[in-house]
Scaffold this motif. Structure first.
Motif, PDB file in Angstrom:
ATOM      1  N   SER A 233       0.821  -1.214   0.000  1.00 23.01           N
ATOM      2  CA  SER A 233       0.000   0.000   0.000  1.00 23.01           C
ATOM      3  C   SER A 233       0.856   1.265   0.000  1.00 23.01           C
ATOM      4  CB  SER A 233      -0.932   0.015   1.216  1.00 23.01           C
ATOM      5  OG  SER A 233      -0.183  -0.009   2.414  1.00 23.01           O
ATOM      6  N   ARG A 234       2.149   1.116   0.200  1.00 21.39           N
ATOM      7  CA  ARG A 234       3.075   2.241   0.141  1.00 21.39           C
ATOM      8  C   ARG A 234       4.236   1.873  -0.778  1.00 21.39           C
ATOM      9  NH1 ARG A 234      -0.589   4.277   1.891  1.00 21.39           N
ATOM     10  NH2 ARG A 234      -0.893   5.640   3.683  1.00 21.39           N
ATOM     11  N   CYS A 300       1.697  13.788  -2.933  1.00 21.41           N
ATOM     12  CA  CYS A 300       3.022  13.659  -2.310  1.00 21.41           C
ATOM     13  C   CYS A 300       3.458  14.948  -1.608  1.00 21.41           C
ATOM     14  CB  CYS A 300       4.059  13.278  -3.361  1.00 21.41           C
ATOM     15  SG  CYS A 300       3.889  11.604  -3.998  1.00 21.41           S
ATOM     16  N   CYS A 303       2.199  15.216   1.799  1.00 21.43           N
ATOM     17  CA  CYS A 303       2.112  13.938   2.524  1.00 21.43           C
ATOM     18  C   CYS A 303       3.124  13.889   3.666  1.00 21.43           C
ATOM     19  CB  CYS A 303       2.357  12.782   1.565  1.00 21.43           C
ATOM     20  SG  CYS A 303       2.246  11.155   2.349  1.00 21.43           S
ATOM     21  N   GLU A 305       4.487  11.344   4.789  1.00 17.16           N
ATOM     22  CA  GLU A 305       5.431  10.235   4.573  1.00 17.16           C
ATOM     23  C   GLU A 305       6.425  10.501   3.453  1.00 17.16           C
ATOM     24  OE1 GLU A 305       3.439   6.215   4.978  1.00 17.16           O
ATOM     25  OE2 GLU A 305       1.662   7.492   4.934  1.00 17.16           O
ATOM     26  N   ASP A 309       9.312   7.771   1.907  1.00 14.90           N
ATOM     27  CA  ASP A 309       9.274   7.022   0.645  1.00 14.90           C
ATOM     28  C   ASP A 309       9.628   7.874  -0.574  1.00 14.90           C
ATOM     29  OD1 ASP A 309       6.934   8.489  -0.053  1.00 14.90           O
ATOM     30  OD2 ASP A 309       5.637   6.960   0.807  1.00 14.90           O
ATOM     31  N   CYS A 331       1.301   3.455  -4.286  1.00 18.01           N
ATOM     32  CA  CYS A 331       0.749   4.097  -3.091  1.00 18.01           C
ATOM     33  C   CYS A 331      -0.778   4.140  -3.168  1.00 18.01           C
ATOM     34  CB  CYS A 331       1.296   5.515  -2.969  1.00 18.01           C
ATOM     35  SG  CYS A 331       0.772   6.361  -1.454  1.00 18.01           S
TER      36      CYS A 331
END
Length: 371
Positions: A233-234, A300, A303, A305, A309, A331
């Protein structure tokens, strides 16, 4: 933007020549149309510039690097410069005497690849009768005091052999074994629908790895299990971010921030024959293209994260969406996640098309897939 950190790892793809025909090879599908290989002096210049830049680990790969008659000269120079050197080989074309000469030249590490745990399947995937020779070369690696490192690239055709792969690695007294699920670039992208395992196969393979670890069959052997990101999922933090830790120099001298970067159109990648690696790494438009976060689109850009990533893989984003700056569709926050789901669904359909094996003849038939 501040000056980037030094690349820690330099990968020298010494040649695209290879006796094997693996249908998941990461070499570009039009490798037969690439330019003249760098000669010995040119490679030594690359190694010196890489070390001056700060690279500490040197990978020697291909194709099959053993076909280079000057391999020992390159290894000896790398040892003088202070690199930790890793030869990535199929073992084909190698002899016990060649293993010994590479040890004498100063090589630190040899990784031998297998295509399966059985002779019949290994030889079919490789396109050549190679299994027994691989066994012999793995033993020669061990006898010459190298760390025993084995790599099995797994996919639909061989992933059910994971337990047998680990048993074979134990019999060969491996120190490290990598079970690397095929990543869909190069020839593997071309063959994706045929190669992609289903979720049940992946779960079964992971269970086999966990059983092996739990039973403590070989505590001394380190197992690295690389899962395919299509089922995640990532996205993976590809190369720890574009132009962050890794530089690759292709057989003709083209410098890239990852194996597949040439798939992205509109980027002019410099050549180490006429541009110093320091200039390429620090100031080239190609290596600065996706550094930092300013290039990012939503989701992104905002995001939480993104520093983990880095938006995923730029090559995968381009291959799957046509936009190298898009969120990697792996993602589940990507508005184009559907292309991953469609690829998984397509792989479950009955497959009628044959695998396209990596060789010069097929390479000349498939122009234009890699820019």
């Amino acid at each position: 933007m501040s000056e980037p950190n030094a690349p820690l790892w330099l990968l020298a793809e010494l040649t695209y020549k290879c006796p094997l025909q693996c249908p998941y090879c990461s070499n570009p599908v039009d490798f037969a149309q690439t330019g003249t290989e760098l000669d010995t002096d040119q490679w030594i210049k690359v190694l010196r510039e890489g070390r001056e830049l700060g690279a500490a680990q040197l990978g020697l790969s291909g194709g099959e690097p053993i076909v280079r008659k000057d391999l020992e000269v390159i290894v000896a120079e790398a040892r003088k410069l202070g690199y930790y050197t890793n030869l990535i080989t199929s073992g084909i074309g190698m002899t016990a005497d060649r293993v010994a000469s590479l040890k004498e030249a100063g090589l630190d590490h040899i990784q031998v690849s297998f295509q399966a745990s059985s002779s019949e399947l290994n030889n079919w995937i490789a396109g050549t009768d190679s299994f027994q020779h691989k066994l012999d070369m793995a033993r020669a690696v061990k006898e010459n005091g190298f760390p025993m490192v084995l790599c099995f690239v797994t996919h639909r055709e061989n992933i059910d052999q994971v337990e047998d792969m680990l048993t074979l690695a134990t019999q060969l007294e491996a120190d490290y074994v990598e079970l690397a699920t095929t990543q869909y670039y190069g020839w593997a992208f071309l063959n994706r629908d045929v190669l992609m395992p289903d979720r049940a196969q992946l779960e079964s393979a992971e269970a086999a790895v966990n059983r092996f670890r739990d039973q403590k069959i070989n505590d001394a052997m380190k197992i690295y299990y690389v899962i395919p990101d299509y089922y995640e999922s990532r996205p993976k933090p590809c190369m720890s971010g574009w132009g962050s830790l890794f530089m690759l120099v292709t057989p003709d001298g083209t410098a890239l921030p990852c194996h597949s970067a040439r798939v992205i159109p509109g980027i002019e990648f410099p050549n180490a024959k006429d541009t110093p690696l320091s200039e390429i790494w620090k100031r080239s438009d190609a290596f600065n293209k996706f550094r930092g976060f300013d290039w990012m689109q939503e989701p992104c850009r905002s995001c939480s994260e993104k520093e983990t990533d880095f938006g995923g893989c730029r090559c995968q984003a381009y291959m799957l969406t046509g936009d190298a700056a898009a969120t990697d569709p792996v993602c589940d926050k990507s508005p184009q996640r559907h292309v991953i789901e469609e690829a998984i669904t397509a792989s479950r359909e009955p497959q009628t098309k044959p695998l396209v094996f990596r060789n010069a003849k097929n390479s000349k038939k498939i122009p234009g897939l890699i820019s």
